[in-house]
Design a protein around this motif. Structure first.
Motif, mmCIF file in Angstrom:
data_model
loop_
_atom_site.group_PDB
_atom_site.id
_atom_site.type_symbol
_atom_site.label_atom_id
_atom_site.label_comp_id
_atom_site.label_asym_id
_atom_site.label_seq_id
_atom_site.Cartn_x
_atom_site.Cartn_y
_atom_site.Cartn_z
ATOM 1 N N TRP A 121 0.854 -1.189 0.000
ATOM 2 C CA TRP A 121 0.000 0.000 0.000
ATOM 3 C C TRP A 121 0.886 1.234 0.000
ATOM 4 N N PHE A 138 -2.798 10.849 -5.100
ATOM 5 C CA PHE A 138 -3.741 9.737 -4.890
ATOM 6 C C PHE A 138 -4.970 9.921 -5.778
ATOM 7 N N PRO A 139 -4.834 9.695 -7.083
ATOM 8 C CA PRO A 139 -5.989 9.860 -7.984
ATOM 9 C C PRO A 139 -7.121 8.878 -7.702
ATOM 10 N N ASP A 140 -6.798 7.784 -7.026
ATOM 11 C CA ASP A 140 -7.793 6.760 -6.666
ATOM 12 C C ASP A 140 -8.256 6.905 -5.214
ATOM 13 N N ALA A 141 -8.278 8.127 -4.700
ATOM 14 C CA ALA A 141 -8.583 8.369 -3.293
ATOM 15 C C ALA A 141 -9.915 7.768 -2.862
ATOM 16 N N THR A 167 -11.499 5.153 -3.911
ATOM 17 C CA THR A 167 -11.385 3.694 -3.737
ATOM 18 C C THR A 167 -10.553 3.366 -2.504
ATOM 19 N N LEU A 168 -9.469 4.108 -2.317
ATOM 20 C CA LEU A 168 -8.599 3.858 -1.170
ATOM 21 C C LEU A 168 -9.339 4.054 0.150
ATOM 22 N N ASN A 172 -10.479 -1.288 2.106
ATOM 23 C CA ASN A 172 -9.132 -0.946 1.660
ATOM 24 C C ASN A 172 -8.413 -0.205 2.785
#
Length: 504
Positions: free
Chosen positions: A288, A340-343, A345-346, A351
């Motif tokens: 991660w 963090f473009p996938d914030a 989802t994270l 997750n």
């Protein structure tokens, strides 16, 4: 007259030979033991939660002295003449000393107890020294605020305390974190703070040392936790847990000579992969984009090829007070959209959403969002060069993965600090150097051969009581049974367990 002189010389020769043989026998006692074969041989429960935090052993009386804060304020005395049948035979009531015990240490018939103030936790603490044979008081002296750990130097000339100096919950009182050094000949006390290092704060911080944003001063924010002292009694290393550092102390000059910032661990690699969620109904170790502060609790040391090393149990710890807290769930933090473009989802709870982060770290450009995520602890043990403070070895994710393979990994702790390595101690067994690592949340002790500090080898894991806090190794040369013993004190259920290895 000549005959008498010859007789005296003969007697002296015999006495010297006996002493040399005794010394030689002491060194040779443990050579036939197998360090990968420890088994539980005895157990005793002295109370409930907080009943068995730390134990110290006195060879003269064959007794353990164990801190008991389970609704009482005392040191319990346990006879281990027969280690398979430990028996509680007495207690030392500490009520009259107006302090609560945090730690104990024994040397040559003297028991030293670290007491925090009962009337004012932020006030100075004290060290009380007793005779181990009849529990009579020898001396009591004043040390810094909240002495959390105490130890005698190997030569017995010093007693040291790590004085944590925690703030009051409203932060109106925040004493300096300090280290006290007591000369056992005179009981004179030297208490050292860290004010002289305040000018190095920016450099230390850049290298991973942590000073909270709420700190009134550098010296007040330092929180010493645990001490180990070199075999020659000249150097000490002290963990500064909440600050993610280790201090080096010169006992000859009684000065703090260095602060080693420990840096950050990168979890975004296969070998450091961790389980970060307690809500995903599985145990999965994945990389991660998160970093961890080592934040060690216990510390031990050893020497190989004339190079000193110290070992840390990288538990991690947060500050949680009414006026200030530095812990927050990742899902409640604002992330930098570019990093963090996938914030979205994270932030899912399955997750990274549940992971506890250091709330005032990670905004590297000062624009109000996180450019990196920093968590508590490193879920490992590490070996560091004692001269330079540079890392030599980290166990990566070996602790959690091996515990999971044994079926005792607690997934409810995945969002926090995993198995939480809490305690470490290093021992010499024959020609091997053995490391014992206590895991607070997995109720186990892991053992490694660290003879080569750059490449430790796993040996075994043994089950302990609930939340092992104290590890005490008694070498065969200092054990009245002439067999090595490992004593594990567990604060969760008040048990003290005794382990012994098989012979080779």
């Amino acid at each position: 007259m000549k005959k008498l002189t010859i007789s005296l010389l003969t007697a002296l020769f015999i006495m010297t030979s006996c002493e040399n043989n005794e010394s030689k026998n002491e060194e040779e006692v443990s050579v036939n033991e197998n360090p990968a074969s420890f088994k539980e041989i005895g157990s005793i429960t002295i109370g409930g939660e907080a009943a068995a935090e730390i134990s110290a052993y006195d060879l003269k009386t064959k007794r353990l002295f164990t801190v008991n804060n389970s609704g009482v304020n005392q040191i319990d005395v346990i006879d281990i003449t027969d280690p398979s049948k430990p028996i509680k035979i007495g207690k030392i009531d500490l009520a009259t000393y107006e302090g609560a015990a945090n730690s104990v240490s024994v040397f040559d018939g003297k028991l030293a107890v670290a007491l925090e103030s009962l009337t004012d936790k932020q006030g100075n603490g004290k060290v009380v020294v007793f005779n181990t044979s009849d529990y009579s008081l020898i001396k009591q002296v004043t040390v810094g605020a909240l002495p959390d750990m105490i130890t005698f130097s190997p030569d017995g000339k010093f007693i040291m305390t790590a004085n944590e100096g925690e703030p009051s919950t409203d932060y109106l009182k925040d004493p300096n974190g300090t280290i006290s050094i007591i000369d056992t000949n005179t009981y004179a006390v030297t208490t050292l703070d860290f004010a002289s290092f305040s000018g190095q704060a920016a450099t230390l911080k850049k290298d991973g040392f942590r000073i909270s944003t709420y700190a009134k001063s550098f010296a007040q924010d330092i929180e010493p936790e645990y001490i180990t002292i070199s075999d020659d009694s000249k150097t000490a290393w002290v963990t500064l847990q909440e600050n993610n550092g280790v201090a080096k102390v010169d006992l000859t000059s009684k000065t703090i000579t260095a602060i080693f910032p420990l840096g950050l661990k990168d979890y975004n690699t296969a070998e450091n992969a961790i389980d970060v969620s307690d809500k995903d109904d599985k145990i999965a170790f994945n990389p991660w984009k998160v970093k961890g502060l080592y934040m060690p609790d216990a510390i031990s040391h050893f020497t190989t090829n004339n190079v000193p090393y110290f070992v840390t149990a990288n538990e991690g710890d947060s500050r949680e007070y009414t006026a200030y807290t530095d812990i927050k769930r990742m899902k409640d933090m604002k992330l930098d959209a570019t990093v963090f473009p996938d914030a979205a989802t994270l932030k899912l709870e399955t997750n990274l959403g549940r992971l506890n982060l250091v709330s005032d770290m990670g905004d590297t450009d000062g624009d109000g969002d996180l450019d990196e995520m920093v968590s508590f602890g490193a879920r490992s043990f590490s070996i560091w060069n004692g001269n330079t403070g540079k890392i030599v070895y980290d166990s990566k994710n070996d602790v959690d993965k091996k515990i999971n393979e044994l079926g005792t990994y607690d997934d409810k702790r995945s969002d926090d600090k995993g198995s939480e390595p809490e305690a470490v101690t290093v021992a010499k067994m024959g020609n091997q150097t053995i490391l014992f690592v206590g895991l607070e949340r997995s109720d186990a002790v892991m053992m490694y051969d660290v003879t080569n500090p750059a490449s430790p080898q796993y040996l075994q894991t043994v089950k302990t009581g609930d939340a092992p806090e104290g590890l005490l190794y008694i070498p065969a040369s200092k054990s009245h049974t002439k067999r090595s013993l490992l004593i594990v004190s567990s604060e969760g259920d008040g048990t003290v367990k005794i382990y012994q290895p098989d012979l080779k």
